[in-house]
Design a protein around this motif. Structure first.
Motif, PDB file in Angstrom:
ATOM      1  N   THR A  31       7.915  14.010  -0.033  1.00 28.89           N
ATOM      2  CA  THR A  31       8.095  14.311   1.602  1.00 28.89           C
ATOM      3  C   THR A  31       9.175  13.380   2.407  1.00 28.89           C
ATOM      4  OG1 THR A  31       5.748  14.536   1.562  1.00 28.89           O
ATOM      5  CG2 THR A  31       6.628  14.243   3.291  1.00 28.89           C
ATOM      6  N   LEU A  32       9.733  11.843   1.683  1.00 30.35           N
ATOM      7  CA  LEU A  32      10.853  11.679   1.752  1.00 30.35           C
ATOM      8  C   LEU A  32      12.058  12.252   2.115  1.00 30.35           C
ATOM      9  CD1 LEU A  32       9.259   8.153   2.440  1.00 30.35           C
ATOM     10  CD2 LEU A  32      10.129   9.048   4.591  1.00 30.35           C
ATOM     11  N   ASP A  33      12.297  12.165   0.357  1.00 33.39           N
ATOM     12  CA  ASP A  33      13.168  12.801   0.211  1.00 33.39           C
ATOM     13  C   ASP A  33      13.791  14.373   0.678  1.00 33.39           C
ATOM     14  OD1 ASP A  33      13.213  10.924  -1.654  1.00 33.39           O
ATOM     15  OD2 ASP A  33      12.789  11.588  -3.428  1.00 33.39           O
ATOM     16  N   THR A  34      12.538  15.729   0.580  1.00 30.31           N
ATOM     17  CA  THR A  34      12.728  16.635   1.324  1.00 30.31           C
ATOM     18  C   THR A  34      13.438  16.837   2.582  1.00 30.31           C
ATOM     19  OG1 THR A  34      10.661  17.371   0.255  1.00 30.31           O
ATOM     20  CG2 THR A  34      11.652  18.569   2.073  1.00 30.31           C
ATOM     21  N   CYS A  35      12.970  15.877   3.474  1.00 30.64           N
ATOM     22  CA  CYS A  35      13.610  15.464   5.235  1.00 30.64           C
ATOM     23  C   CYS A  35      15.131  15.025   4.612  1.00 30.64           C
ATOM     24  CB  CYS A  35      12.870  14.308   5.628  1.00 30.64           C
ATOM     25  SG  CYS A  35      11.243  14.712   6.130  1.00 30.64           S
ATOM     26  N   LEU A  36      15.547  14.058   3.531  1.00 30.47           N
ATOM     27  CA  LEU A  36      17.179  13.869   3.794  1.00 30.47           C
ATOM     28  C   LEU A  36      17.832  14.928   3.188  1.00 30.47           C
ATOM     29  CD1 LEU A  36      15.563  10.777   4.077  1.00 30.47           C
ATOM     30  CD2 LEU A  36      17.211   9.777   2.404  1.00 30.47           C
ATOM     31  N   ASP A  37      16.886  15.740   2.406  1.00 26.55           N
ATOM     32  CA  ASP A  37      17.692  16.759   2.191  1.00 26.55           C
ATOM     33  C   ASP A  37      17.796  17.484   2.563  1.00 26.55           C
ATOM     34  OD1 ASP A  37      17.825  15.584  -0.981  1.00 26.55           O
ATOM     35  OD2 ASP A  37      16.197  16.777  -1.530  1.00 26.55           O
ATOM     36  N   HIS A  38      17.196  17.541   3.630  1.00 32.96           N
ATOM     37  CA  HIS A  38      17.389  18.461   4.575  1.00 32.96           C
ATOM     38  C   HIS A  38      18.155  18.778   6.022  1.00 32.96           C
ATOM     39  CE1 HIS A  38      14.066  20.843   2.563  1.00 32.96           C
ATOM     40  NE2 HIS A  38      14.302  22.041   3.105  1.00 32.96           N
ATOM     41  N   GLY A  39      18.655  17.378   5.643  1.00 33.54           N
ATOM     42  CA  GLY A  39      20.105  16.896   6.197  1.00 33.54           C
ATOM     43  C   GLY A  39      19.383  16.278   8.094  1.00 33.54           C
ATOM     44  N   LEU A  40      17.887  15.951   8.100  1.00 34.43           N
ATOM     45  CA  LEU A  40      17.097  14.998   8.549  1.00 34.43           C
ATOM     46  C   LEU A  40      17.092  13.579   8.364  1.00 34.43           C
ATOM     47  CD1 LEU A  40      13.981  16.926   8.734  1.00 34.43           C
ATOM     48  CD2 LEU A  40      15.852  16.920  10.800  1.00 34.43           C
ATOM     49  N   ARG A  41      18.092  12.600   9.296  1.00 35.42           N
ATOM     50  CA  ARG A  41      18.570  11.483   9.286  1.00 35.42           C
ATOM     51  C   ARG A  41      18.490  10.797   9.895  1.00 35.42           C
ATOM     52  NH1 ARG A  41      19.761  12.453   5.362  1.00 35.42           N
ATOM     53  NH2 ARG A  41      21.888  13.547   4.357  1.00 35.42           N
ATOM     54  N   GLN A  42      17.242  10.490  10.910  1.00 32.35           N
ATOM     55  CA  GLN A  42      15.811   9.995  11.931  1.00 32.35           C
ATOM     56  C   GLN A  42      15.042  10.419  11.336  1.00 32.35           C
ATOM     57  OE1 GLN A  42      17.856   7.388  12.873  1.00 32.35           O
ATOM     58  NE2 GLN A  42      20.373   9.084  12.828  1.00 32.35           N
ATOM     59  N   VAL A  43      14.015   9.024  10.509  1.00 27.71           N
ATOM     60  CA  VAL A  43      12.688   9.561  10.503  1.00 27.71           C
ATOM     61  C   VAL A  43      11.632   8.341  10.618  1.00 27.71           C
ATOM     62  CG1 VAL A  43      11.604   9.472   8.030  1.00 27.71           C
ATOM     63  CG2 VAL A  43      13.800  10.035   8.163  1.00 27.71           C
ATOM     64  N   VAL A  44      10.285   9.219  11.331  1.00 30.38           N
ATOM     65  CA  VAL A  44       9.112   8.493  11.762  1.00 30.38           C
ATOM     66  C   VAL A  44       8.697   8.510  10.844  1.00 30.38           C
ATOM     67  CG1 VAL A  44       8.150   8.229  14.282  1.00 30.38           C
ATOM     68  CG2 VAL A  44      10.160   7.706  14.213  1.00 30.38           C
ATOM     69  N   VAL A  45       7.534   7.145   9.725  1.00 28.99           N
ATOM     70  CA  VAL A  45       6.390   7.930   9.663  1.00 28.99           C
ATOM     71  C   VAL A  45       5.305   6.852  10.899  1.00 28.99           C
ATOM     72  CG1 VAL A  45       5.514   7.019   7.396  1.00 28.99           C
ATOM     73  CG2 VAL A  45       7.146   7.196   7.440  1.00 28.99           C
ATOM     74  N   ASP A  46       4.373   7.796  11.195  1.00 31.52           N
ATOM     75  CA  ASP A  46       3.622   7.677  11.890  1.00 31.52           C
ATOM     76  C   ASP A  46       2.231   7.302  10.949  1.00 31.52           C
ATOM     77  OD1 ASP A  46       1.617   7.675  13.319  1.00 31.52           O
ATOM     78  OD2 ASP A  46       1.170  10.040  14.301  1.00 31.52           O
ATOM     79  N   LEU A  47       2.115   5.901  10.839  1.00 29.70           N
ATOM     80  CA  LEU A  47       0.689   5.233  10.673  1.00 29.70           C
ATOM     81  C   LEU A  47      -0.712   5.174  11.454  1.00 29.70           C
ATOM     82  CD1 LEU A  47       2.946   2.904   8.809  1.00 29.70           C
ATOM     83  CD2 LEU A  47       1.966   4.397   7.771  1.00 29.70           C
ATOM     84  N   SER A  48      -0.689   5.441  12.650  1.00 30.70           N
ATOM     85  CA  SER A  48      -1.093   5.113  14.011  1.00 30.70           C
ATOM     86  C   SER A  48      -2.770   5.969  12.731  1.00 30.70           C
ATOM     87  CB  SER A  48      -0.783   5.752  14.841  1.00 30.70           C
ATOM     88  OG  SER A  48      -0.992   7.132  14.950  1.00 30.70           O
ATOM     89  N   GLU A  49      -2.623   6.027  12.064  1.00 30.12           N
ATOM     90  CA  GLU A  49      -4.394   6.895  11.811  1.00 30.12           C
ATOM     91  C   GLU A  49      -4.103   6.005  10.245  1.00 30.12           C
ATOM     92  OE1 GLU A  49      -4.533  10.361  11.495  1.00 30.12           O
ATOM     93  OE2 GLU A  49      -4.702  10.819  14.006  1.00 30.12           O
ATOM     94  N   THR A  50      -3.729   5.269   9.424  1.00 27.46           N
ATOM     95  CA  THR A  50      -3.883   5.381   8.489  1.00 27.46           C
ATOM     96  C   THR A  50      -4.151   3.722   8.263  1.00 27.46           C
ATOM     97  OG1 THR A  50      -1.240   6.049   7.868  1.00 27.46           O
ATOM     98  CG2 THR A  50      -2.447   4.272   6.727  1.00 27.46           C
ATOM     99  N   GLU A  51      -5.289   3.522   7.344  1.00 25.55           N
ATOM    100  CA  GLU A  51      -6.049   2.008   7.527  1.00 25.55           C
ATOM    101  C   GLU A  51      -5.798   1.611   6.315  1.00 25.55           C
ATOM    102  OE1 GLU A  51     -10.169   3.749   7.475  1.00 25.55           O
ATOM    103  OE2 GLU A  51     -10.058   4.634   9.237  1.00 25.55           O
ATOM    104  N   HIS A  52      -5.195   1.821   5.625  1.00 25.24           N
ATOM    105  CA  HIS A  52      -4.248   1.430   4.270  1.00 25.24           C
ATOM    106  C   HIS A  52      -3.743   1.878   3.534  1.00 25.24           C
ATOM    107  CE1 HIS A  52      -4.900  -0.637  -0.043  1.00 25.24           C
ATOM    108  NE2 HIS A  52      -4.333   0.124  -0.549  1.00 25.24           N
TER     109      HIS A  52
END
Length: 112
Positions: A31-52
């Motif tokens: 998923t991260l690689d796909t974002c970079l491959d599509h030229g997206l250089r600003q990436v946020v990972v929303d961990l607000s629901e992540t418990e572990h």
């Protein structure tokens, strides 16, 4: 498993869900690689629901930030709870990627 949205300013926001286990790391990397491959250089990972998250995710975030930094990009993790932040701090010490309290703060951070 992961959903990705793109904000109007070209920021990719990844929503990993409740847990990031070892078996999810490959999909997260893709998923991260796909974002970079599509030229997206600003990436946020929303961990607000992540418990572990698996401790190796910290390495993945560090590697991604290193790749993004080389192309004037940024990675910011948003909304991590105390437990997740403790895992990241233990594994990374002083991480190069950003940590924000909320998704909106993270998007503002990478947009500057």
């Amino acid at each position: 498993m992961f959903s990705v949205t793109e904000q109007r300013n070209g920021t990719a926001v990844i929503h990993p869900g409740i847990t990031i286990e070892r078996e999810h790391l490959r999909q997260l990397r893709l998923t991260l690689d796909t974002c970079l491959d599509h030229g997206l250089r600003q990436v946020v990972v929303d961990l607000s629901e992540t418990e572990h998250l698996h401790y190796r995710a910290a390495d993945l975030f560090t590697q991604t930030e290193h790749r993004l930094h080389g192309s004037q990009g940024h990675l910011v993790l948003a909304g991590a709870n105390r437990y997740v932040r403790d895992i990241l701090a233990f594994m990374c010490g002083d991480p190069r990627f950003g940590l924000s309290e909320s998704l909106s703060e993270a998007i503002d951070t990478v947009s500057c």
